[in-house]
Design an enzyme around this catalytic site. Sequence first.
Site, PDB file in Angstrom:
ATOM      1  N   HIS A 215       2.803  13.853 -31.859  1.00 64.38           N
ATOM      2  CA  HIS A 215       1.886  14.867 -32.336  1.00 64.38           C
ATOM      3  C   HIS A 215       1.292  15.247 -31.045  1.00 64.38           C
ATOM      4  O   HIS A 215       1.528  14.810 -29.879  1.00 64.38           O
ATOM      5  CB  HIS A 215       0.759  14.393 -33.156  1.00 64.38           C
ATOM      6  CG  HIS A 215       1.404  14.064 -34.532  1.00 64.38           C
ATOM      7  ND1 HIS A 215       0.394  14.207 -35.668  1.00 64.38           N
ATOM      8  CD2 HIS A 215       2.332  13.424 -34.879  1.00 64.38           C
ATOM      9  CE1 HIS A 215       1.087  13.965 -36.860  1.00 64.38           C
ATOM     10  NE2 HIS A 215       2.387  13.619 -36.436  1.00 64.38           N
ATOM     11  N   CYS A 246      -3.076  13.909 -39.412  1.00 65.51           N
ATOM     12  CA  CYS A 246      -3.079  12.542 -40.010  1.00 65.51           C
ATOM     13  C   CYS A 246      -4.458  12.840 -40.752  1.00 65.51           C
ATOM     14  O   CYS A 246      -5.410  13.045 -40.127  1.00 65.51           O
ATOM     15  CB  CYS A 246      -3.233  11.477 -38.838  1.00 65.51           C
ATOM     16  SG  CYS A 246      -3.323  10.048 -39.422  1.00 65.51           S
TER      17      CYS A 246
END
Length: 312
Positions: A215, A246
């Site tokens: 990420h 997330c």
Amino acid sequence: MTGAPDVHICEVAARDGLQNLDVFVPTEAKCELIDAIAAAGIREIDAGSFVPPKVVPQFADVDSVMAHALQHKRTATIGALVPNFKGAERAIAAGVGAIYFVISASESHNLANVRRTIEEQLDSFRAVRSALDALPVGGRPRLMGAVATAFGCSIEGPIKEAAVGRVARGFAEAGADEIGLADTVGYGTPGLIKDIVRVARSEVGPQMPLRLHLHDTLGTGLANAVAGLDAGIRSFDAAVSGLGGCPFAPGARGNIVTEDLVFMLERMGLSTGIDLDRLMRTREILSRHIAPRHLTGHLHEAGIPKALRSAA
């Protein structure tokens, strides 16, 4: 699928990219996105997750989306993420080519994410492996064990190398076909990437395939991908337009941008087998349904310089 590229990319926008959006993306749009991704030459597509709709409403239509995605199974591996044995049963029944089973290296994150301890999740993974082994050899999906929060956790903070090694070793001993190391909240740095890959490799041995799921929360995503390359990784997850995030890291940016990753790799002389121009067209599909704030990517903002286009 012949002529393997130097670097394998799994496109996760249809699953990880969409799962936390506050708007439901229509089934037709998800199918159109998957079609465009497959047309660009992506060889593995994480097409959805078999979870209860009340938990992740975005996947209320996963059966329909998966059935459509599997029309591309001759040119791409179609996979699905599962949180438990029941989800794996649904994925097997759907006919997926790959199952991604997640366990967090962070005990706190694992409890928040799937409401089970790490050891309980490993038991479920073993049950999935047994179920797959009962199938005919030619009909078994590949089983990947994904180690979430391998590079840091928004609940616990830094994660000890031993914790990552414990889960990676558990997956290997339980019969994983591949192990993924996920920077779930995007706290990784190049040095940490190399350290964790080294630890995982020492625990699972030289033959176990490893991949990275990165990420870009702190803007280090592509630098971390290069660190992964330096550490011997040749398989990565990424999402078109950098979709994702997330739920336990509010404000965190999404996955590394597939378009940017492909451009960088090809400029480094590494083949991906992906048609970048076709991949860039996925933005048009997404922009019809998703707010601009969720769509990122340097190539989309700056364009591909004409002087470099022939090399992209």
